[in-house]
Design a protein around this motif. Sequence first.
Motif, mmCIF file in Angstrom:
data_model
loop_
_atom_site.group_PDB
_atom_site.id
_atom_site.type_symbol
_atom_site.label_atom_id
_atom_site.label_comp_id
_atom_site.label_asym_id
_atom_site.label_seq_id
_atom_site.Cartn_x
_atom_site.Cartn_y
_atom_site.Cartn_z
ATOM 1 N N SER A 159 -1.588 1.119 -15.925
ATOM 2 C CA SER A 159 -1.837 -0.282 -15.636
ATOM 3 C C SER A 159 -1.827 -0.514 -14.134
ATOM 4 C CB SER A 159 -0.764 -1.146 -16.299
ATOM 5 O OG SER A 159 0.508 -0.795 -15.804
ATOM 6 N N ARG A 160 -2.614 -1.476 -13.704
ATOM 7 C CA ARG A 160 -2.725 -1.794 -12.274
ATOM 8 C C ARG A 160 -2.622 -3.301 -12.084
ATOM 9 N NH1 ARG A 160 -5.745 2.792 -13.228
ATOM 10 N NH2 ARG A 160 -5.487 4.454 -11.689
ATOM 11 N N PRO A 161 -1.415 -3.811 -11.898
ATOM 12 C CA PRO A 161 -1.255 -5.252 -11.697
ATOM 13 C C PRO A 161 -1.910 -5.691 -10.393
ATOM 14 C CG PRO A 161 0.799 -4.111 -11.248
ATOM 15 C CD PRO A 161 -0.126 -3.088 -11.821
ATOM 16 N N PRO A 162 -2.292 -6.956 -10.279
ATOM 17 C CA PRO A 162 -2.953 -7.410 -9.055
ATOM 18 C C PRO A 162 -2.043 -7.421 -7.842
ATOM 19 C CG PRO A 162 -2.499 -9.263 -10.515
ATOM 20 C CD PRO A 162 -2.208 -8.017 -11.297
ATOM 21 N N THR A 163 -0.729 -7.506 -8.076
ATOM 22 C CA THR A 163 0.244 -7.529 -6.989
ATOM 23 C C THR A 163 1.610 -7.151 -7.545
ATOM 24 O OG1 THR A 163 1.281 -8.904 -5.275
ATOM 25 C CG2 THR A 163 0.727 -9.986 -7.359
ATOM 26 N N PRO A 212 6.526 -4.179 -21.252
ATOM 27 C CA PRO A 212 5.374 -3.430 -20.735
ATOM 28 C C PRO A 212 5.132 -2.125 -21.478
ATOM 29 C CG PRO A 212 7.264 -3.114 -19.312
ATOM 30 C CD PRO A 212 7.692 -4.106 -20.367
ATOM 31 N N GLY A 213 4.018 -1.506 -21.148
ATOM 32 C CA GLY A 213 3.600 -0.287 -21.828
ATOM 33 C C GLY A 213 3.998 0.982 -21.088
ATOM 34 N N PHE A 214 3.452 2.086 -21.557
ATOM 35 C CA PHE A 214 3.720 3.425 -21.034
ATOM 36 C C PHE A 214 3.281 3.512 -19.575
ATOM 37 C CE2 PHE A 214 2.418 8.043 -20.874
ATOM 38 C CZ PHE A 214 3.695 8.561 -21.019
ATOM 39 N N THR A 215 4.165 3.961 -18.708
ATOM 40 C CA THR A 215 4.006 4.069 -17.250
ATOM 41 C C THR A 215 3.932 2.704 -16.571
ATOM 42 O OG1 THR A 215 1.566 4.156 -16.998
ATOM 43 C CG2 THR A 215 2.706 6.231 -17.544
ATOM 44 N N GLY A 216 4.064 1.613 -17.333
ATOM 45 C CA GLY A 216 3.919 0.286 -16.761
ATOM 46 C C GLY A 216 5.240 -0.320 -16.333
ATOM 47 N N SER A 217 5.192 -1.622 -16.039
ATOM 48 C CA SER A 217 6.384 -2.335 -15.596
ATOM 49 C C SER A 217 6.174 -3.831 -15.809
ATOM 50 C CB SER A 217 6.656 -2.071 -14.107
ATOM 51 O OG SER A 217 5.643 -2.647 -13.298
ATOM 52 N N TRP A 237 2.435 12.801 -9.431
ATOM 53 C CA TRP A 237 1.596 11.708 -8.943
ATOM 54 C C TRP A 237 0.369 12.245 -8.187
ATOM 55 C CZ3 TRP A 237 0.737 6.713 -9.574
ATOM 56 C CH2 TRP A 237 -0.009 6.036 -8.606
ATOM 57 N N ALA A 238 0.600 13.247 -7.349
ATOM 58 C CA ALA A 238 -0.508 13.828 -6.593
ATOM 59 C C ALA A 238 -1.548 14.425 -7.536
ATOM 60 C CB ALA A 238 0.021 14.893 -5.630
ATOM 61 N N ALA A 239 -1.089 15.058 -8.608
ATOM 62 C CA ALA A 239 -2.025 15.640 -9.575
ATOM 63 C C ALA A 239 -2.798 14.553 -10.313
ATOM 64 C CB ALA A 239 -1.258 16.515 -10.564
ATOM 65 N N ILE A 240 -2.123 13.459 -10.650
ATOM 66 C CA ILE A 240 -2.786 12.350 -11.337
ATOM 67 C C ILE A 240 -3.914 11.795 -10.477
ATOM 68 C CG2 ILE A 240 -2.468 9.962 -12.105
ATOM 69 C CD1 ILE A 240 0.354 10.827 -13.055
ATOM 70 N N GLN A 241 -3.685 11.699 -9.168
ATOM 71 C CA GLN A 241 -4.707 11.146 -8.282
ATOM 72 C C GLN A 241 -5.948 12.030 -8.225
ATOM 73 O OE1 GLN A 241 -3.865 7.932 -7.391
ATOM 74 N NE2 GLN A 241 -2.272 8.745 -8.734
ATOM 75 N N ASP A 249 -1.856 -2.448 -3.519
ATOM 76 C CA ASP A 249 -1.683 -1.328 -2.602
ATOM 77 C C ASP A 249 -1.351 -0.067 -3.389
ATOM 78 O OD1 ASP A 249 -0.913 0.462 -0.653
ATOM 79 O OD2 ASP A 249 0.324 -0.965 0.451
ATOM 80 N N GLY A 250 -2.070 1.020 -3.113
ATOM 81 C CA GLY A 250 -1.790 2.276 -3.785
ATOM 82 C C GLY A 250 -0.376 2.766 -3.556
ATOM 83 N N ASP A 251 0.202 2.427 -2.410
ATOM 84 C CA ASP A 251 1.588 2.817 -2.145
ATOM 85 C C ASP A 251 2.543 2.135 -3.116
ATOM 86 O OD1 ASP A 251 0.815 4.448 -0.066
ATOM 87 O OD2 ASP A 251 1.219 2.956 1.498
ATOM 88 N N ALA A 252 2.220 0.901 -3.525
ATOM 89 C CA ALA A 252 3.070 0.192 -4.478
ATOM 90 C C ALA A 252 2.997 0.851 -5.850
ATOM 91 C CB ALA A 252 2.648 -1.269 -4.571
ATOM 92 N N LEU A 253 1.807 1.286 -6.245
ATOM 93 C CA LEU A 253 1.681 1.995 -7.518
ATOM 94 C C LEU A 253 2.457 3.310 -7.481
ATOM 95 C CD1 LEU A 253 -2.115 1.466 -8.238
ATOM 96 C CD2 LEU A 253 -0.212 0.438 -9.489
#
Length: 320
Positions: free
Chosen positions: A2-6, A44-49, A200-204, A215-219
Amino acid sequence: MSRPPTFTPPPGVDARRLRTVRGDFAVLDARPAGEATGTVLLLPGFTGSKEDFIALLRPLADAGYRAVAVDGRGQYETQGPEKDETPYAQGELAQDVLAQADALTRAHDPSEADALPRTDEPSEADAPPQAEGPRSAPLHLLGHSLGGQIARAAVLRAPAKTFASLTLMASGPAAISPPQQARAKMLADALAVMSMAEAWAAIQVFDPPEDTDVDGDALRERWLRHSPAQLIATGKQLCVEPDRVTELAALPLRKHVISGERDDTWPVPWLDEMARRLAAHRTVIGGAEHSPNTDRPAETAAALIAFWDRSRDQPGSTAR
């Protein structure tokens, strides 16, 4: 993922700790200006918050609902063991939800919870919440994806009338689709030999981020603060979850199945059939996929509010 807007709470949304008999949980808490007509607990869901619901919180509060999004045990800002999978068994996570529900529906001083440190782990207490004591507005439970299966498990073991309704958002009847099972197993295998940073690096590399304002740093920070044991344990659950629709259908509470128009985790026809078996209200959000809460938050909020308003107007009814 998931990618929240902020990750920054909007005005009128408080980031705080919710104190329960099973420990303290990080929440985002949005309250209406006047007396709440209901309280909504969002899982929230898997890997989410909890931030996955951030765009829904003010619209829900403006409609009269107190909206509380929670990080479960081992998710983001709620700590949990990093190597022991036992505390992340579905039954344990369901007990956490019942403790959260109990804390939200009792008279308490929220400022007391606000002052709590953000480093406590949820406790291992097993006692279910008791039904007696002063209660507040009706409590509605919503779970997204993995959160829906945890919500279902909580409802199935809850004392009668704990929840006024259950909403399953992009959360299906049983195990996830075979391609998603393969992805979950790949992640579990990676976390067995990699650090969270290495994973995380592998996922990217294999799953580059989509266009998003966040911001990708926040994710990355959210990912790093998840417990690897939580991800491994819940990933396994998603691959073996049994079909419990018949059990859920027997419960006398209103039910809502909401999803996007496309979903590769639980295909939309699976969700349609589950809604039919549950005699549940069914909503499909156009232009959304597995996370309608982030893909189309305005439309999703409107559909949720309409469903809960009907629940309020027809208390005790299980009809759509």
